[in-house]
Motif scaffolding. Sequence first.
Motif, PDB file in Angstrom:
ATOM      1  N   LEU A  22     -24.660  27.885   1.545  1.00 14.90           N
ATOM      2  CA  LEU A  22     -23.523  27.031   0.581  1.00 14.90           C
ATOM      3  C   LEU A  22     -21.927  27.866   1.618  1.00 14.90           C
ATOM      4  CD1 LEU A  22     -24.974  27.732  -2.838  1.00 14.90           C
ATOM      5  CD2 LEU A  22     -24.152  25.149  -1.182  1.00 14.90           C
ATOM      6  N   ALA A  23     -22.373  29.555   1.798  1.00 17.70           N
ATOM      7  CA  ALA A  23     -21.320  30.346   2.345  1.00 17.70           C
ATOM      8  C   ALA A  23     -20.856  29.224   3.693  1.00 17.70           C
ATOM      9  CB  ALA A  23     -21.346  31.639   2.872  1.00 17.70           C
ATOM     10  N   LEU A  24     -21.801  29.072   5.067  1.00 17.04           N
ATOM     11  CA  LEU A  24     -20.947  28.102   5.785  1.00 17.04           C
ATOM     12  C   LEU A  24     -20.544  26.855   5.352  1.00 17.04           C
ATOM     13  CD1 LEU A  24     -24.223  28.998   8.003  1.00 17.04           C
ATOM     14  CD2 LEU A  24     -22.068  29.961   8.387  1.00 17.04           C
ATOM     15  N   LEU A  25     -21.348  26.181   4.388  1.00 22.62           N
ATOM     16  CA  LEU A  25     -20.130  25.066   4.254  1.00 22.62           C
ATOM     17  C   LEU A  25     -19.137  24.792   3.013  1.00 22.62           C
ATOM     18  CD1 LEU A  25     -20.443  21.868   3.531  1.00 22.62           C
ATOM     19  CD2 LEU A  25     -21.815  22.463   0.961  1.00 22.62           C
ATOM     20  N   GLY A  26     -19.393  26.404   2.556  1.00 18.57           N
ATOM     21  CA  GLY A  26     -17.720  26.479   2.370  1.00 18.57           C
ATOM     22  C   GLY A  26     -16.722  26.968   3.259  1.00 18.57           C
ATOM     23  N   LEU A  27     -17.233  27.559   4.614  1.00 16.50           N
ATOM     24  CA  LEU A  27     -16.277  27.451   5.135  1.00 16.50           C
ATOM     25  C   LEU A  27     -15.450  26.485   6.156  1.00 16.50           C
ATOM     26  CD1 LEU A  27     -14.609  30.285   6.883  1.00 16.50           C
ATOM     27  CD2 LEU A  27     -17.503  30.136   8.444  1.00 16.50           C
ATOM     28  N   VAL A  28     -16.323  25.768   6.030  1.00 23.44           N
ATOM     29  CA  VAL A  28     -16.104  24.272   6.610  1.00 23.44           C
ATOM     30  C   VAL A  28     -14.906  24.110   5.543  1.00 23.44           C
ATOM     31  CG1 VAL A  28     -16.595  22.382   7.282  1.00 23.44           C
ATOM     32  CG2 VAL A  28     -17.930  24.007   8.193  1.00 23.44           C
ATOM     33  N   ALA A  29     -15.372  23.165   3.908  1.00 20.72           N
ATOM     34  CA  ALA A  29     -14.123  22.958   3.434  1.00 20.72           C
ATOM     35  C   ALA A  29     -13.173  23.911   2.962  1.00 20.72           C
ATOM     36  CB  ALA A  29     -14.895  23.286   1.720  1.00 20.72           C
ATOM     37  N   LEU A  30     -13.189  25.384   3.369  1.00 21.69           N
ATOM     38  CA  LEU A  30     -11.991  26.161   4.095  1.00 21.69           C
ATOM     39  C   LEU A  30     -10.800  25.800   4.745  1.00 21.69           C
ATOM     40  CD1 LEU A  30     -10.145  27.977   2.334  1.00 21.69           C
ATOM     41  CD2 LEU A  30     -11.520  29.422   3.391  1.00 21.69           C
ATOM     42  N   VAL A  31     -11.430  25.695   6.310  1.00 22.11           N
ATOM     43  CA  VAL A  31     -10.866  25.803   7.207  1.00 22.11           C
ATOM     44  C   VAL A  31      -9.977  24.412   6.989  1.00 22.11           C
ATOM     45  CG1 VAL A  31     -11.093  26.662   9.590  1.00 22.11           C
ATOM     46  CG2 VAL A  31     -12.021  28.232   8.556  1.00 22.11           C
ATOM     47  N   VAL A  32     -11.305  23.082   7.065  1.00 21.33           N
ATOM     48  CA  VAL A  32     -10.926  22.223   7.909  1.00 21.33           C
ATOM     49  C   VAL A  32      -9.587  21.885   7.083  1.00 21.33           C
ATOM     50  CG1 VAL A  32     -11.521  19.222   8.579  1.00 21.33           C
ATOM     51  CG2 VAL A  32     -13.361  21.658   8.866  1.00 21.33           C
ATOM     52  N   THR A  64      -7.210  17.806  -1.811  1.00 20.20           N
ATOM     53  CA  THR A  64      -7.953  18.647  -1.151  1.00 20.20           C
ATOM     54  C   THR A  64      -6.834  19.577  -1.109  1.00 20.20           C
ATOM     55  OG1 THR A  64      -5.517  17.850   0.590  1.00 20.20           O
ATOM     56  CG2 THR A  64      -7.323  16.925   0.619  1.00 20.20           C
ATOM     57  N   ASP A  65      -6.478  20.408  -2.216  1.00 19.34           N
ATOM     58  CA  ASP A  65      -5.804  21.968  -2.267  1.00 19.34           C
ATOM     59  C   ASP A  65      -6.940  22.541  -2.794  1.00 19.34           C
ATOM     60  OD1 ASP A  65      -3.448  21.926  -0.952  1.00 19.34           O
ATOM     61  OD2 ASP A  65      -2.190  21.616  -3.466  1.00 19.34           O
ATOM     62  N   THR A  66      -7.594  21.173  -3.644  1.00 17.69           N
ATOM     63  CA  THR A  66      -8.975  21.639  -4.844  1.00 17.69           C
ATOM     64  C   THR A  66     -10.149  22.093  -4.252  1.00 17.69           C
ATOM     65  OG1 THR A  66      -9.743  19.490  -5.715  1.00 17.69           O
ATOM     66  CG2 THR A  66      -8.008  21.168  -7.145  1.00 17.69           C
ATOM     67  N   VAL A  67     -10.106  21.186  -2.767  1.00 17.07           N
ATOM     68  CA  VAL A  67     -11.433  21.328  -1.708  1.00 17.07           C
ATOM     69  C   VAL A  67     -11.547  22.135  -1.433  1.00 17.07           C
ATOM     70  CG1 VAL A  67     -12.637  20.573   0.455  1.00 17.07           C
ATOM     71  CG2 VAL A  67     -11.255  18.833  -1.654  1.00 17.07           C
ATOM     72  N   GLY A  68      -9.938  23.221  -0.658  1.00 19.03           N
ATOM     73  CA  GLY A  68      -9.892  24.145  -0.266  1.00 19.03           C
ATOM     74  C   GLY A  68     -10.172  26.077  -1.299  1.00 19.03           C
ATOM     75  N   GLY A  69     -10.078  25.692  -2.205  1.00 18.96           N
ATOM     76  CA  GLY A  69     -10.493  26.443  -3.525  1.00 18.96           C
ATOM     77  C   GLY A  69     -11.922  26.149  -3.514  1.00 18.96           C
ATOM     78  N   LEU A  70     -12.642  25.161  -3.676  1.00 13.73           N
ATOM     79  CA  LEU A  70     -13.872  25.844  -3.916  1.00 13.73           C
ATOM     80  C   LEU A  70     -14.557  25.716  -1.882  1.00 13.73           C
ATOM     81  CD1 LEU A  70     -17.205  23.863  -4.793  1.00 13.73           C
ATOM     82  CD2 LEU A  70     -15.843  21.761  -3.545  1.00 13.73           C
ATOM     83  N   GLY A  71     -14.018  26.044  -1.483  1.00 13.09           N
ATOM     84  CA  GLY A  71     -14.637  26.536   0.130  1.00 13.09           C
ATOM     85  C   GLY A  71     -14.211  27.079  -0.403  1.00 13.09           C
ATOM     86  N   LEU A  72     -13.360  28.213  -0.989  1.00 15.72           N
ATOM     87  CA  LEU A  72     -13.019  29.697   0.014  1.00 15.72           C
ATOM     88  C   LEU A  72     -13.891  30.662  -1.329  1.00 15.72           C
ATOM     89  CD1 LEU A  72     -11.225  32.195  -0.074  1.00 15.72           C
ATOM     90  CD2 LEU A  72     -10.093  31.663  -1.940  1.00 15.72           C
ATOM     91  N   ALA A  73     -14.442  29.814  -2.867  1.00 21.78           N
ATOM     92  CA  ALA A  73     -15.316  30.235  -3.704  1.00 21.78           C
ATOM     93  C   ALA A  73     -16.410  30.517  -2.991  1.00 21.78           C
ATOM     94  CB  ALA A  73     -15.307  29.496  -4.993  1.00 21.78           C
ATOM     95  N   LEU A  74     -16.825  29.259  -2.151  1.00 19.97           N
ATOM     96  CA  LEU A  74     -18.631  28.984  -1.327  1.00 19.97           C
ATOM     97  C   LEU A  74     -18.539  30.299  -0.451  1.00 19.97           C
ATOM     98  CD1 LEU A  74     -18.984  25.187  -1.721  1.00 19.97           C
ATOM     99  CD2 LEU A  74     -20.029  26.787  -2.929  1.00 19.97           C
ATOM    100  N   VAL A  75     -17.372  31.034  -0.216  1.00 15.87           N
ATOM    101  CA  VAL A  75     -17.524  31.692   0.764  1.00 15.87           C
ATOM    102  C   VAL A  75     -18.184  33.031   0.737  1.00 15.87           C
ATOM    103  CG1 VAL A  75     -16.215  32.639   2.634  1.00 15.87           C
ATOM    104  CG2 VAL A  75     -16.098  30.309   3.063  1.00 15.87           C
ATOM    105  N   VAL A  76     -16.529  33.385  -0.944  1.00 13.07           N
ATOM    106  CA  VAL A  76     -16.868  34.820  -1.581  1.00 13.07           C
ATOM    107  C   VAL A  76     -18.000  35.722  -1.725  1.00 13.07           C
ATOM    108  CG1 VAL A  76     -15.548  36.272  -2.504  1.00 13.07           C
ATOM    109  CG2 VAL A  76     -13.971  35.315  -1.274  1.00 13.07           C
ATOM    110  N   VAL A  77     -18.275  34.351  -3.114  1.00 13.19           N
ATOM    111  CA  VAL A  77     -19.810  34.354  -3.603  1.00 13.19           C
ATOM    112  C   VAL A  77     -20.972  35.004  -3.201  1.00 13.19           C
ATOM    113  CG1 VAL A  77     -21.417  33.974  -5.888  1.00 13.19           C
ATOM    114  CG2 VAL A  77     -18.843  33.502  -6.069  1.00 13.19           C
ATOM    115  N   PRO A  78     -21.777  33.986  -2.291  1.00  6.63           N
ATOM    116  CA  PRO A  78     -22.387  34.650  -1.229  1.00  6.63           C
ATOM    117  C   PRO A  78     -22.258  35.725  -0.412  1.00  6.63           C
ATOM    118  CG  PRO A  78     -22.018  32.394  -1.683  1.00  6.63           C
ATOM    119  CD  PRO A  78     -21.073  32.524  -1.621  1.00  6.63           C
ATOM    120  N   VAL A  79     -21.084  35.568  -0.224  1.00  2.80           N
ATOM    121  CA  VAL A  79     -21.341  36.259   1.254  1.00  2.80           C
ATOM    122  C   VAL A  79     -21.407  37.807   0.253  1.00  2.80           C
ATOM    123  CG1 VAL A  79     -19.169  38.294   2.231  1.00  2.80           C
ATOM    124  CG2 VAL A  79     -20.348  35.782   2.818  1.00  2.80           C
TER     125      VAL A  79
END
Length: 227
Positions: A29-39, A195-210
């Motif tokens: 999920l963290a890897l998926l979130g990184l893509v959703a945040l950065v792209v 698409t801003d909300t996609v970035g918010g989703l991605g950020l959460a998917l990165v931060v919580v698992p890490v």
Amino acid sequence: MAVDDIDRTRVSVRRPALAPAARRPVAALALLGLVALVVPALVFAGDTGPSRLDLRVEKAVVENAPGGSYDVIRGIDWLGEPVGRALLLVAVTLACWLAGRRALAAAAVVSMILVTGLATAIKPFVDRRIHAGFLSYPSGHTAALTAAALIVGILLADVLGLGPIAGTAVMLGVTVAGAAVTSWAQIILDAHYPTDTVGGLGLALVVVPVTALLTDAVLRRTGGRRA
């Protein structure tokens, strides 16, 4: 304090934030979130208006919004405001603590604070703007509520003793539901582009698992002496 109470306290302190069955799915999920945040950040950096995709999604969401839902929408939005976030943090942390998942409670506090801080810090670098020049990417509201939902999903999967497949399904289901509801509210209120909300989703998917993985790493190094 009785001996049994002391033993139970020690067990709850040593229990990891992530059950073994959840570690790989959460890392994925963290890897998926990184893509959703950065792209999207790279694609929409410096924009001052919605993309074609944003316009299509906005139209579909607004046209299909149920009547009389404004109070619900405002309530969801309020949970993303400072006071609402604070209460949400307390509620999620308390749920983890009462369930005996004290390491997860610690990870919840750190990750939800980090999500808020990072959402604010990232905005100037992406420099995407909405309305009268307000920075919009990523959506801090979506990030905060998605982070809370993911922590609840991790807690439920652990408490129910679910395996990797069922546990991942529960974590994803709760997280997607939280993100979808928050994104819906932000779009209806025209507070963020979709698409801003996609970035918010991605950020959460990165931060919580890490954060959870790092919490467990600290626990292993300290021998579980601290949650």
